[in-house]
Design an enzyme around this catalytic site. Structure first.
Site, short mmCIF file in Angstrom:
data_model
loop_
_atom_site.label_atom_id
_atom_site.label_comp_id
_atom_site.label_asym_id
_atom_site.label_seq_id
_atom_site.Cartn_x
_atom_site.Cartn_y
_atom_site.Cartn_z
N ARG A 192 0.85 -1.19 0.00
CA ARG A 192 0.00 0.00 0.00
C ARG A 192 0.89 1.25 0.00
O ARG A 192 2.00 1.22 0.56
CB ARG A 192 -0.89 0.02 1.25
CG ARG A 192 -2.14 -0.81 1.09
CD ARG A 192 -3.10 -0.17 0.08
NE ARG A 192 -4.31 -0.95 -0.16
CZ ARG A 192 -4.49 -1.79 -1.18
NH1 ARG A 192 -3.52 -2.02 -2.03
NH2 ARG A 192 -5.63 -2.42 -1.34
N HIS A 200 -1.06 0.68 -10.13
CA HIS A 200 -1.83 -0.18 -9.21
C HIS A 200 -2.55 -1.30 -9.98
O HIS A 200 -3.75 -1.49 -9.82
CB HIS A 200 -2.84 0.65 -8.39
CG HIS A 200 -3.27 -0.04 -7.12
ND1 HIS A 200 -3.61 0.64 -5.97
CD2 HIS A 200 -3.40 -1.36 -6.82
CE1 HIS A 200 -3.95 -0.23 -5.03
NE2 HIS A 200 -3.83 -1.46 -5.53
P1 NDP Z 1 -2.76 -10.98 4.55
O1 NDP Z 1 -3.54 -10.24 5.58
O2 NDP Z 1 -3.26 -12.29 4.08
O3 NDP Z 1 -1.27 -11.22 5.08
C1 NDP Z 1 -0.56 -10.25 5.78
C2 NDP Z 1 0.83 -10.77 6.12
O4 NDP Z 1 1.59 -9.68 6.69
C3 NDP Z 1 0.83 -11.89 7.16
O5 NDP Z 1 1.84 -12.82 6.87
C4 NDP Z 1 1.14 -11.14 8.46
O6 NDP Z 1 1.80 -11.91 9.45
C5 NDP Z 1 2.11 -10.09 7.95
N1 NDP Z 1 2.15 -8.94 8.87
C6 NDP Z 1 1.13 -8.14 9.25
N2 NDP Z 1 1.57 -7.21 10.14
C7 NDP Z 1 2.90 -7.45 10.30
C8 NDP Z 1 3.90 -6.85 11.10
N3 NDP Z 1 3.64 -5.81 11.91
N4 NDP Z 1 5.15 -7.36 11.04
C9 NDP Z 1 5.43 -8.42 10.24
N5 NDP Z 1 4.51 -9.03 9.45
C10 NDP Z 1 3.27 -8.55 9.49
O7 NDP Z 1 -2.57 -9.95 3.32
P2 NDP Z 1 -2.60 -10.27 1.74
O8 NDP Z 1 -1.50 -11.24 1.45
O9 NDP Z 1 -3.97 -10.59 1.29
O10 NDP Z 1 -2.27 -8.82 1.12
C11 NDP Z 1 -0.98 -8.25 1.27
C12 NDP Z 1 -0.91 -6.85 0.69
O11 NDP Z 1 -1.10 -6.85 -0.72
C13 NDP Z 1 -1.92 -5.84 1.22
O12 NDP Z 1 -1.25 -4.63 1.54
C14 NDP Z 1 -2.80 -5.57 0.05
O13 NDP Z 1 -3.36 -4.29 0.11
C15 NDP Z 1 -1.82 -5.69 -1.09
N6 NDP Z 1 -2.44 -5.90 -2.40
C16 NDP Z 1 -1.99 -5.15 -3.47
C17 NDP Z 1 -2.53 -5.32 -4.72
C18 NDP Z 1 -1.99 -4.59 -5.90
O14 NDP Z 1 -2.56 -4.70 -6.99
N7 NDP Z 1 -0.90 -3.86 -5.76
C19 NDP Z 1 -3.63 -6.27 -4.95
C20 NDP Z 1 -3.98 -7.05 -3.80
C21 NDP Z 1 -3.41 -6.84 -2.56
P3 NDP Z 1 1.12 -13.22 10.14
O15 NDP Z 1 1.30 -14.31 9.12
O16 NDP Z 1 1.94 -13.43 11.36
O17 NDP Z 1 -0.31 -12.88 10.39
#
Ligand code: NDP
Length: 315
Positions: free
Chosen positions: A230, A278
């Site tokens: 993001r 995006h």
């Molecule tokens: P998820 O919620 O499935 O996964 C999030 C991951 O980030 C998890 O592994 C989580 O850890 C980790 N995480 C969260 N907070 C922290 C932290 N403070 N420190 C370390 N690790 C952390 O997300 P998605 O995979 O669905 O999406 C990921 C990103 O992709 C989002 O920002 C989304 O907006 C973006 N996106 C972008 C698109 C584009 O076209 N550019 C399209 C779709 C999505 P844990 O495993 O421990 O919970």
């Protein structure tokens, strides 16, 4: 489901016909209306499928039971200060989301190791730049920040393409065949072993601004960035400074604080930055409609819903 109303704000008026076409096929009993339809009875709205809903509007539907995000992130919904509490918010995650993101990050990583931006510049300038032979994927360490729905798929695809892949999560999460670092305490160790950093974190209080000066200083000189999370994650000026000092070699940036990225943005003109609008993982309406229907089916049957936003975790 018969007679339930789904209100849609995603893709504008032009997309409504396509949404309605898919839902008519998949769930004929569902009544599907556009966001600005003046004839919608507010009391009939049970579901809302939205991207950047106008602030205050979701609080206007007394029988709303589910908010479905039209995108994987929910930041665009949480920005509404009057968002009704207690209604589940479901993120949009489909197989197509994983596949498209895996395609995009792999394309970007290969473009980085084979110096594609420099080759394009050389072509434009009429130079036969046969010194730009690049490096091997298998000699390249890629670190994926966030091993969630998308990060895990991306990591697997990068591995299949020969890259050495590690990842970072909030909570310890052993994953087969992947080196996983967890929590703030292990971030430095991961960054120190990174040639390409991929950001796939969610936008939370803990992750906002994470791609900043402190982080770039902890990467090996000459590392590259693939920013697909993001816009709020990235301190753009810090990245430009890191590029100019040589700390960063190149960057692919797909998400921005302000979208569309203003024409005057320095990012657009930087020779070692590839800007994309995006589109890393823009999923078809057909796939999203299928996902919505499977969530509505689960909701109707009283089953646990997939991909529900957790307000305590923040993602
Ligand atoms: P998820 O919620 O499935 O996964 C999030 C991951 O980030 C998890 O592994 C989580 O850890 C980790 N995480 C969260 N907070 C922290 C932290 N403070 N420190 C370390 N690790 C952390 O997300 P998605 O995979 O669905 O999406 C990921 C990103 O992709 C989002 O920002 C989304 O907006 C973006 N996106 C972008 C698109 C584009 O076209 N550019 C399209 C779709 C999505 P844990 O495993 O421990 O919970």
């Amino acid at each position: 489901m018969q007679g339930d109303t789904l209100l849609i704000k995603s893709g504008g008026a032009a997309a409504l016909t396509e949404w309605q076409h898919h839902f008519a096929r998949l769930l004929p009993g569902l009544r599907v209306y556009g966001w600005d339809d003046p004839f919608v009875d507010a009391r009939s709205v049970k579901y809302a499928l939205v991207y950047q809903p106008d602030h205050g509007r979701l609080a206007h539907y007394p029988r709303l039971r589910l908010i479905l995000s039209a995108a994987a992130g929910v930041d665009h919904i949480l920005a509404d200060p009057t968002l009704p509490v207690g209604i589940p918010i479901v993120r949009m995650v489909t197989d197509e989301t994983r596949e498209r993101m895996s395609d995009f990050v792999t394309l970007s990583a290969l473009a980085i190791v084979r110096d594609l931006p420099s080759l394009v510049v050389a072509q434009r300038e009429g130079r036969w730049a046969n010194e730009l032979t690049g490096r091997l994927a298998r000699d390249t360490r890629v670190s994926v920040l966030g091993l969630g729905e998308l990060g895990r798929a991306v990591a697997a695809r990068l591995q299949a393409n020969g890259f050495q892949v590690s990842g970072w999560t909030r909570t310890p999460k052993p994953l087969p065949n992947l080196r996983v670092f967890a929590g703030a305490a292990q971030l430095d160790a991961l960054l120190a072993e990174t040639d390409i950093l991929v950001n796939l974190l969610p936008d939370t209080l803990a992750t906002r601004g994470i791609l900043g000066r402190g982080l770039f200083a902890r990467l090996p000189p000459g590392a590259s960035l693939i920013q697909v999370g993001r816009g709020a994650h990235l301190d753009t000026q810090a990245m430009l400074d890191a590029l100019d000092s040589g700390r960063l070699r190149s960057a692919v940036v797909d998400v921005f604080d302000i979208e569309p990225l203003p024409p005057e943005s320095a990012l657009r003109r930087h020779p070692r930055v590839l800007v994309t609008p995006h589109i890393a993982s823009t999923v078809s309406y057909a796939a999203r409609a299928r996902q919505v229907v499977s969530v509505l089916d689960a909701h109707r049957r009283g089953e646990a819903l997939p991909f529900v936003y957790d307000a305590v975790r923040g993602y």
